[in-house]
Design a protein around this motif. Structure first.
Motif, PDB file in Angstrom:
ATOM      1  N   GLN A  86      30.686  13.968 -15.999  1.00  0.00           N
ATOM      2  CA  GLN A  86      32.143  13.889 -15.857  1.00  0.00           C
ATOM      3  C   GLN A  86      32.516  12.730 -14.945  1.00  0.00           C
ATOM      4  O   GLN A  86      32.616  12.879 -13.721  1.00  0.00           O
ATOM      5  N   VAL A  87      32.686  11.583 -15.560  1.00  0.00           N
ATOM      6  CA  VAL A  87      33.019  10.363 -14.816  1.00  0.00           C
ATOM      7  C   VAL A  87      34.003   9.537 -15.655  1.00  0.00           C
ATOM      8  O   VAL A  87      33.802   9.383 -16.864  1.00  0.00           O
ATOM      9  N   TYR A  88      35.053   9.046 -15.016  1.00  0.00           N
ATOM     10  CA  TYR A  88      35.921   8.065 -15.674  1.00  0.00           C
ATOM     11  C   TYR A  88      35.921   6.779 -14.855  1.00  0.00           C
ATOM     12  O   TYR A  88      35.809   6.807 -13.631  1.00  0.00           O
ATOM     13  N   THR A  89      36.062   5.668 -15.556  1.00  0.00           N
ATOM     14  CA  THR A  89      36.151   4.378 -14.878  1.00  0.00           C
ATOM     15  C   THR A  89      37.449   3.688 -15.291  1.00  0.00           C
ATOM     16  O   THR A  89      37.997   3.968 -16.359  1.00  0.00           O
ATOM     17  N   ALA A  90      37.931   2.813 -14.432  1.00  0.00           N
ATOM     18  CA  ALA A  90      39.080   1.974 -14.779  1.00  0.00           C
ATOM     19  C   ALA A  90      38.899   0.625 -14.093  1.00  0.00           C
ATOM     20  O   ALA A  90      38.605   0.559 -12.897  1.00  0.00           O
ATOM     21  N   ASN A  91      39.057  -0.437 -14.881  1.00  0.00           N
ATOM     22  CA  ASN A  91      38.942  -1.782 -14.332  1.00  0.00           C
ATOM     23  C   ASN A  91      40.313  -2.173 -13.786  1.00  0.00           C
ATOM     24  O   ASN A  91      41.239  -2.431 -14.537  1.00  0.00           O
ATOM     25  N   VAL A  92      40.455  -2.180 -12.454  1.00  0.00           N
ATOM     26  CA  VAL A  92      41.752  -2.473 -11.847  1.00  0.00           C
ATOM     27  C   VAL A  92      41.755  -3.844 -11.157  1.00  0.00           C
ATOM     28  O   VAL A  92      42.550  -4.095 -10.260  1.00  0.00           O
ATOM     29  N   THR A  93      40.835  -4.714 -11.630  1.00  0.00           N
ATOM     30  CA  THR A  93      40.708  -6.039 -11.013  1.00  0.00           C
ATOM     31  C   THR A  93      42.061  -6.727 -10.853  1.00  0.00           C
ATOM     32  O   THR A  93      42.378  -7.281  -9.807  1.00  0.00           O
ATOM     33  N   GLU A  94      42.861  -6.711 -11.916  1.00  0.00           N
ATOM     34  CA  GLU A  94      44.079  -7.511 -11.900  1.00  0.00           C
ATOM     35  C   GLU A  94      45.279  -6.766 -11.311  1.00  0.00           C
ATOM     36  O   GLU A  94      46.361  -7.315 -11.197  1.00  0.00           O
TER      37      GLU A  94
END
Lengths: 1003, 107, 183
Positions: free
Chosen positions: A756-764
């Motif tokens: 149970q893992v979610y990722t989000a690329n919030v670089t910008e």
């Protein structure tokens, strides 16, 4: 001479006269002309010189198969070489110039090659220019390059614009002749989305020229009605001037639409490259007439018979006053009849067949035309223009029976279906003995994604050469294609063309059959590349049995026309020489594009500012306004430094480093990758991803981490912050954010999908600023809003709060060794926050610094940089980063890889620092030399430099590098090679050059 | 240019919207595995002329990895399916068998 | 504190279709599996729409929820509404496994308007616009970068990453140059 007839011309508008120029000569034509038609109308039969022998060459054809009549078109920003006059629509002000001659078209020095042609046979270059070796580069190649080559390359920036567009359809019909139109009608009526392409500007193909009668009316009337009907169907799109260049996998087709070639400068894109995805493709691409191989068949005035007919009927141009027709089939008679009906003289029809018979032969007889049956041409006479033909028995060796004065020869050697698009994706061919041609084998089509036929074929392209057959064939092919698409063809009466009884053709590959070697050395197969019958026979004698090898050895079919006229004749000659059947010899491979596509169309919109996406940070405009010198980092543009007036880049970097170390530096660090990882299993996941332990990181703290690939090699690094019980924020390298995010998703989706893992690329989402230097804290305190003291925010911790009213997250991390805060703000506040820091920091000595100062400072501190110290073959242990690798964890990505014996060995190149003895800077890329030479006689190496800079702090050159067993060799002096020769001596030292105990960052 | 339907979002994506990801249904070998097992996992990839199972990511779309059964010689696509399975679904196996009777199975 | 700035400050271009940067717009990336019981309540609380089906976008005035992938939704709202929406989601989801992050500032949003807006996009994206229905959200490629788009009003809404906003705007404006209509 060739001239404009006073009457006729179905495609020209005599009320619209146009002016154009050829080699500076001002000439007149009409709207609707092709450039070739207009040149002929002005008696300009000689249009170029051949590639090798510089023989005078005239217009041969009337379509895309033309091998000779290529010109430089336009000038300056609109210069285009190798433009085919036969498909170039005339426009007012057109400028054309002939190519491949010097000093002039009429008098060309290169023609001496013609007189020594017996010394320049096939393979001449291969055999001659081998020895002595250095001569190739310095003597032979420059001379050959000077004397060969076609048009001149444009030097100016292209004045026009180009674009690309996607299109989708159920059925793509290629070819707007009667077969293509009929196929489109059938598919359109069945409800299919149809896209119909025609390479020419007009519809109907050959049928209106050939005098066919469809449903009791002239073919032209039927064509007009069909086009009108198709234009009325909402599900059908018609595009003229649009050439299908290539068929690719799964119904993908590239087509080049010549939007504004004929209206230059009107603001429209010059070409548009269509990227078409079709459910099925139906090619109705017609057929191309073959030349006959007789001596002198390249002299200007010798033309394809059907093309002669095109010029007379379409453009009211007479290629000659007296035209001898030579043929091996009945279609050639159509030309003789058309010429006679236009009031021109046809002194003779030379027919290789002994007993020609059929409707057209009968009509020619009734018109009183002289038919020489069983005869061939022994030789064409003339220089820059045909003056006469000598005729002989086709069955003989070329003894001249008669000589007939004429100024043009119309030849017909039969027809070859245009099978290119069928073949591009693997469609196979079958030999059609009756028509002596290859045509598509319906049992072996190119296949689509569902395993079914991707391409259907109809009309002359399928070997259905006569109008009546072609219409029936097109109806059947379109019904089959539509049915395969899951639609139902509507019952409709198929159009019926009047049948013309034609006698069988007879394959003629050499004329006369027993021609002498002398005659064969003047029989051209490939006009553009100057390949003759004798060349192919020589290749066969020298052992070139494969048609692909013969092609390359002789260059047959390798010119810009890709052998449209020469291929079949050439391989027939090869088959005879090898004593094999033509189908056994086979064809060469058909490759896209069908006719050349200009590079501008392939580039499309991708030029100038939008050649490539440039990624900009929220502070980019500030950097531009403040004179930043940018460098690419991935697709990002980052300031390398901010030079001031009179400063070199090097001086700017030194100033930025010194200022940051002594006062205050501000770095735009927005490009740093930022990935949120959240979930009950996020800690476990990060422990697998990083070599160290992240699950135990307390909330509020930061930890440096390394990521390796499964082979064990270091792939990325960065600081990880624990945000809350379930959430971590992972910083990646600037270029690595997308790659690492993809890497995380790969493992989560494909290996540990039950975690149970979610990722989000919030670089910008965030602009990030590094506030660095002894005055860093003072600046933040001046901004105010949160406690950034040593006690409240110690090294390697983070805190949320407000600074100067901006919502921020402050990380107390350092990549420079100085007191340093990295501050993230929402990107939409980035520019304002950056400006506010500069305003508040001015009195504290704040200056922006760029990536080079960042690099120098991290090297002074011995910090590694992914991509400098790593290259995909380096493991963390090589870099002395064992402290960042957990010994306790059972598993992490790369652990098993690192256990391989050659990686676990101490016997590796490992990271150390270097100080040159003379204080100089080791050149980038230098290797550390070792005694002895390897098996290739090259000096051995024992290491290499990975980062090397002048340190303004230490006032000397410093470097890091990998050295064989480096850490065991402290104090030793090693030698680095240099590009100039010689070596630089350097002492092996610890790679931390500055503030070894980290006191400065920890205040 | 290939056209492959993403089983996760239903888009028939052209190749430029996808990124390839080598052989499907690999079993990972980590610490504790033999050199032979690790070598087989890491390097000994199948490259058949014919039926092949491979990974694709709908990179310019829903971002999901999926698996495809495809003939490398004719480019026929037998089917696509989500990545969260240990072996190809039965209906795809059946379809391949019907299209390629002499196929020896995916192992 | 400053006013939030969109990437291009509301850049505009007029061609055969109009191109206009809008925003800043509030956006939340919500990741959760479709079978999470609290999901409908969370989305309703955040933007007032239902849960969109496969590749659909539900639009309610200034707010919307789009289907991005089997476990990802894009919530659109006024910029100032994000903090409240995040709170509402957290409250509704409770202990259920999910991730909700503010991505408002990571994006640039464009409106491409006019009867031939689809022709501009057909030059950039391998998408069959004739079959792209109202209410469908399509994630794809605009020339060399990722984009998401859907029909809205008399044209399309196009979303891309903030750092390539200038590139995408230039692409759209170039594609809409008068005289380059596809039909």
């Amino acid at each position: 001479m060739s001239t404009r007839l006073s009457k006729g011309g179905r495609l020209i508008d005599r009320s619209a006269a146009l002016e154009f120029s050829f080699n500076g000569k001002r000439l007149k034509g009409y709207r609707g002309d092709t450039l070739a038609a207009a040149l002929l109308a002005n008696d300009q039969m000689l249009v170029g010189r051949s590639f090798k022998y510089h023989r005078p060459r005239g217009i041969v054809a009337a379509g895309p198969e033309e091998p000779n009549a290529l010109v430089n078109l336009g000038s300056g920003g609109r210069l285009e070489p190798n433009q085919r006059t036969t498909v170039t629509e005339l426009f007012d002000g057109l400028e054309a110039a002939s190519q491949n001659h010097w000093p002039s078209l009429e008098f060309d020095v290169g023609v001496v090659n013609n007189y020594v042609s017996r010394f320049l046979p096939a393979g001449f270059y291969y055999k001659t220019f081998i020895h002595p070796r250095p001569f190739w580069k310095h003597v032979f190649e420059p001379i050959i390059r000077q004397s060969a080559g076609l048009g001149s390359a444009p030097k100016d920036r292209d004045a026009d614009r180009y674009e690309q567009a996607y299109a989708f359809c159920d059925l793509l019909v290629v070819g707007g002749g009667i077969a293509g139109l009929q196929a489109a009608l059938v598919a359109g009526r069945a409800g299919a989305r149809v896209l119909l392409l025609e390479q020419a500007a007009h519809w109907g193909g050959r049928a209106p020229v050939d005098g066919d009668v469809i449903d009791g009316k002239p073919a032209g009337d039927w064509v007009d009605a069909a086009v009108a009907a198709l234009e009325g169907m909402e599900n059908v799109t018609l595009r003229a001037r649009c050439m299908a260049a290539g068929v690719y996998d799964h119904g993908y087709v590239l087509a080049d639409e010549k939007v504004a070639d004929h209206t230059p400068g009107d603001g429209r894109p010059k070409h548009r490259l269509w990227r078409i995805r079709a459910g099925k493709i139906l090619t109705a691409t017609g057929a191309i007439e073959r030349p006959l191989s007789f001596a002198g068949n390249d002299i200007p005035g010798v033309m394809l018979a059907a093309s002669v007919r095109d010029y007379v009927v379409n453009w009211a141009v007479s290629p000659g006053d007296r035209t001898v027709v030579v043929t091996n089939n009945d279609d050639g008679y159509r030309t003789a009849i058309a010429l006679r009906e236009a009031g021109l003289a046809v002194p003779a029809i030379v027919d290789a067949r002994a007993n020609p018979a059929g409707d057209l032969v009968a009509k020619a007889r009734s018109l009183g035309l002289r038919i020489e049956a069983g005869r061939g041409i022994a030789k064409v006479k003339g220089g820059k223009r045909v003056t006469s033909v000598a005729i002989c028995l086709q069955a003989g060796e070329g003894a001249v029976i008669d000589e007939i004065a004429c100024d043009a020869v119309a030849m017909s050697g039969g027809w070859s279906p245009v099978v290119h698009l069928w073949s591009h994706c693997g469609g196979k061919l079958t030999w059609d003995t009756a028509n002596a041609c290859f045509r598509p084998d319906p049992a072996r089509p190119p296949l689509n994604h569902d395993g079914g036929a991707m391409v259907h074929v109809a009309g002359a392209a399928n070997g259905a050469m006569k109008a009546a057959e072609a219409l029936l064939d097109a109806t059947a092919a379109a019904e089959a294609a539509v049915t395969a698409l899951g639609m139902k063809p509507k019952k409709a009466k198929a159009p019926v063309a009047e049948a013309v009884a034609e006698g069988p053709m007879e394959a003629v590959w050499i004329m006369p059959q027993g021609a002498s070697a002398e005659l064969k050395a003047k029989m051209w197969l490939d006009y553009q590349n100057d390949v003759k019958v004798s060349d192919v026979q020589l290749a066969a004698r020298e052992g070139y049995e494969s048609v692909e090898h013969t092609k390359r050895y002789t260059t047959l079919g390798m010119a810009t026309d890709q052998g449209k006229l020469s291929n079949i004749n050439g391989l027939a000659v090869l088959a005879q020489a090898l004593n094999e059947d033509i189908p056994q010899v086979g064809t060469t491979t058909f490759r896209p594009p069908y006719t050349p596509v200009t590079l501008g169309a392939l580039a499309g919109e991708a030029r100038g500012e939008i050649f490539q996406p440039l990624r900009r940070t929220p502070m980019h405009e500030w950097h531009e306004r403040n004179g930043a010198y940018f460098e690419p980092v991935g697709l990002w543009r980052r300031p390398y430094c901010f030079p001031r007036a009179g400063e070199t880049h090097e001086q700017a970097v030194h100033r930025e480093v010194t200022n940051t170390r002594e006062r205050l530096g501000l770095l735009d660090a927005s490009t740093l990758g930022k990935i949120i990882v959240k979930g009950p299993d996020a800690g476990k996941f990060l422990d697998m991803l990083y070599t160290g332990v992240m699950s135990t990181l307390p909330v509020g703290k930061c930890r440096y981490g390394l990521m390796c690939n499964e082979q064990g090699f270091l792939s990325d690094d960065g600081v990880v912050a624990r945000i809350d019980e379930e959430t971590w924020l992972c910083h990646t390298t600037s270029g690595g954010a997308d790659r690492i995010h993809g890497w995380m998703e790969d493992w989560l989706q494909c290996e540990w999908w039950d975690w149970q893992v979610y990722t989000a690329n919030v670089t910008e989402q965030y602009a990030q600023v590094a506030v660095v230097g002894p005055n860093a804290r003072k600046l933040l305190e001046k901004m105010g809003g949160m406690d950034v003291s040593k006690e409240a925010l110690p090294f390697m911790q983070w805190a949320d709060g407000r600074l100067g009213g901006f919502p921020v997250r402050v990380y107390r991390i350092s990549f420079s060794g100085e007191l340093s805060y990295e501050i993230a703000v929402p990107a939409s506040h980035g520019a304002a926050f950056w400006a506010a820091l500069h305003a508040a920091g001015a009195e504290l000595g704040a200056m922006p610094y760029g990536t080079e100062a960042l690099h120098v400072m991290r090297a002074e501190k011995g910090f590694i940089m992914i991509g400098d110290e790593t290259d995909g073959t380096v493991i963390p242990q090589d870099l002395g980063l064992d402290w960042a690798i957990s010994k306790k964890k059972e598993d992490f990505l790369g652990k098993r890889g690192q256990q391989r014996t050659f990686l676990a060995s101490a016997d590796r190149w490992k990271l150390v620092g270097f100080e040159t003895l003379d204080g100089s800077v080791i050149p980038d890329g230098s290797y550390i030399v070792a005694p002895g030479v390897n098996a290739n006689g090259q000096g051995k190496t024992q290491g290499r430099v990975t980062s090397t800079y002048y340190s303004p702090t230490l006032k000397r050159g410093i470097a890091m590098g990998l050295l064989h067993r480096g850490p065991e060799r402290m104090g030793e002096v090693v030698e680095f090679n240099t590009v100039k020769g010689g070596t630089v001596k350097a002492r092996v030292v610890n790679q931390v050059f500055f503030d070894k105990d980290g006191e400065k960052q920890n205040v | 240019m290939l056209l492959i339907e993403c089983p996760c979002c239903g888009v028939k994506a052209e190749e430029t919207e996808l990124s390839p990801g080598y052989e499907a249904h690999l079993k990972r070998f980590g610490p504790g595995s033999t050199d032979e097992e690790f070598e087989a996992y890491m390097f000994a990839r199948k490259n058949p002329k014919g039926v092949h199972f491979e990974r694709w990511r709908h990179a310019y779309g829903c971002g999901k990895w999926f698996l495809a059964a495809r003939c490398t010689a004719t480019l026929e696509v037998f089917g696509t399916y989500p990545a969260q399975v240990g072996e190809p679904p039965a209906d795809i196996i059946e379809k391949i068998k019907a299209r390629r009777p002499d196929w020896k199975g995916y192992k | 504190m400053s006013e939030p700035m969109s990437a291009l400050g509301g850049a505009k271009s007029e061609g055969f279709a109009s191109v206009r940067e809008i925003g800043p717009l509030g956006m939340i990336s919500l990741r959760a599996k479709a079978d999470v019981k609290a999901l409908p309540k969370a989305i309703k609380a955040a933007v007032g729409t239902g849960v969109p089906g496969l590749r659909r976008i539900e639009i309610e005035g200034e707010r919307a929820c789009g289907w991005m992938s089997p476990d990802e939704y894009l919530l659109v709202m006024p910029y100032g509404a994000v903090a409240g929406a995040l709170e509402a989601i957290a409250k509704a989801m409770g202990g259920a496994h999910h991730l909700a992050v503010d991505v408002s500032d990571a994006r640039a949003v464009f409106r491409v308007g006019g009867a031939k807006a689809d022709q501009v996009l057909a030059k950039l994206a391998p998408v069959d616009f004739a079959t792209l229905g109202t209410g469908e959200l399509r994630r794809t490629r605009a020339a060399q970068v990722a984009a998401a788009l859907w029909k809205e009003g008399d044209g399309f809404t196009v979303v891309c990453f903030r750092s390539v906003a200038r590139y995408v705007f230039d692409l759209l404006a170039t594609g809409a140059t008068p005289g380059s209509e596809l039909s």
